[in-house]
Design an enzyme around this catalytic site. Structure first.
Site, mmCIF file in Angstrom:
data_model
loop_
_atom_site.group_PDB
_atom_site.id
_atom_site.type_symbol
_atom_site.label_atom_id
_atom_site.label_comp_id
_atom_site.label_asym_id
_atom_site.label_seq_id
_atom_site.Cartn_x
_atom_site.Cartn_y
_atom_site.Cartn_z
ATOM 1 N N ASP A 71 -19.427 6.336 -36.817
ATOM 2 C CA ASP A 71 -19.014 6.318 -35.417
ATOM 3 C C ASP A 71 -18.811 4.894 -34.919
ATOM 4 O OD1 ASP A 71 -18.300 7.503 -33.056
ATOM 5 O OD2 ASP A 71 -20.306 8.182 -32.514
ATOM 6 N N LYS A 120 -23.597 2.697 -30.311
ATOM 7 C CA LYS A 120 -22.217 2.288 -30.616
ATOM 8 C C LYS A 120 -21.354 2.274 -29.369
ATOM 9 C CE LYS A 120 -19.958 6.295 -30.092
ATOM 10 N NZ LYS A 120 -18.746 6.538 -29.281
#
EC number: 1.1.1.94
Length: 333
Positions: free
Chosen positions: A241, A188
């Site tokens: 996230d 991410k």
């Protein structure tokens, strides 16, 4: 009382020190520089990273690695690319039963290793765990509600760690999927840069939604090859996230991408920052893993080309959009 040391006094390390102290642990906060530890002890605030948030009463700062290592639990919060160096410094001082909890997100650039693999290599006899999730440091330090994934292979160990750092406003959820808990947080970082590029280039919310969705497919694809469980990747340390860091300027990776999308120069952006932007270093490691396992991760590859290959932002976007139309189950973008 549990003796807990946080290794790394940036924003996230400071937030975790505050959280652990509120949870009832006896907390030491280690910083590399003695001048910084002196300031933390005298000013009772980390003016470099969280200037508006006082340290919880009872937190002691130190730059003495030997003193820092004398703890039941060590939370490792130095940047991911410094994890190996930090563990080598700590190793001579560690007791065999000291628990190591990696709280940094990334993949080692040189070796392509996960943080858990580095812990196992350098300190194989020590119990270890991974803490990861959608957690902005300032919000955690202020006591705003948040949750995280706490991954370790033994339930009893996990439960003891929850007692040491868990609060009603900071809720660790246990899993034994140590690999899965790391993949989402590492990838991410790179995808957040991509979404920042979209925002900085004013390409629209549709484009960002597409990047987040197809980015999640890249996380799942890599996770499958490394042995992660899909439900972990779709949980707090993965999907959670990803959503947080792809939608907010508070994310260092997103804000770096936004600056690049507006035409700023990478080297100048990094020079102005005191905190490490992990995605810059993890991008190339991810792409080497993708090549090793023969999987497509075109969004991560495009970011790597921009950061490390000298490709212009506009050219990388054009290449992504020129990819052939495919079935959604197979498509990289």
């Amino acid at each position: 009382m549990t003796k807990l040391t946080v290794i790394g006094a940036g924003a996230w390390g400071t937030a975790l020190a505050i959280t652990a102290r509120k949870a009832g642990s006896d907390v030491v906060l280690w910083t590399r520089h003695s001048a910084h530890s002196d300031l933390l002890n005298t000013e009772n605030v980390n003016s470099s990273y969280l200037p508006d948030i006082p340290l919880a009463a009872g937190i002691t700062a130190t730059s003495d690695i030997r003193h820092a290592a004398q703890a039941d639990i060590l939370l490792l919060v130095t940047p991911a690319q410094h994890a190996r160096e930090t563990l080598y410094r700590l190793k001579p001082e560690l007791e065999a039963e000291t628990i190591l909890v990696m709280c940094s997100k990334g993949i080692e650039q040189e070796s392509g290793r996960l943080m858990s693999e580095i812990m196992e290599e350098i300190a194989p006899s020590n119990p270890h765990a991974i803490l990861s999730g959608p957690n902005f440091a300032a919000e955690i330090a202020r006591g705003l509600p948040a949750a995280a994934t706490l991954a370790c292979r033994h339930q009893e160990l996990g439960e003891s760690l929850v007692k040491a750092i868990g609060l009603p406003t900071f809720r660790p959820y246990l899993t034994d999927d140590v690999i899965g808990a790391q993949i989402g947080g590492a990838v991410k970082n790179v995808l957040a840069i991509a979404c920042g590029l979209v925002a900085g280039g004013r390409l629209g919310e549709n484009a960002r939604a597409a990047l987040i969705t197809r980015g999640m497919a890249e996380i799942l694809r890599l996770g499958e090859k490394l042995g992660a469980r899909a439900e972990t990747l779709m949980g707090l340390s993965g999907f959670g996230d990803l959503i947080l860091c792809c939608t907010s300027q508070t994310s260092r990776n997103f804000s770096l991408g936004a600056a690049l999308g507006q035409g700023d120069i990478l080297e100048e952006i990094l020079q102005e920052r005191t905190a490490v932007t992990e995605g810059v270093y993890t991008a190339s490691a991810i792409c080497r893993l993708a090549e090793k396992f023969g999987i497509e991760m075109p969004i991560c590859a495009a970011v790597d080309e921009i950061l490390n290959g000298g490709t212009a932002v506009s050219s990388a976007i054009e290449d992504l959009l020129a990819r052939p139309f495919r079935d959604e189950k197979l498509a990289g973008f």
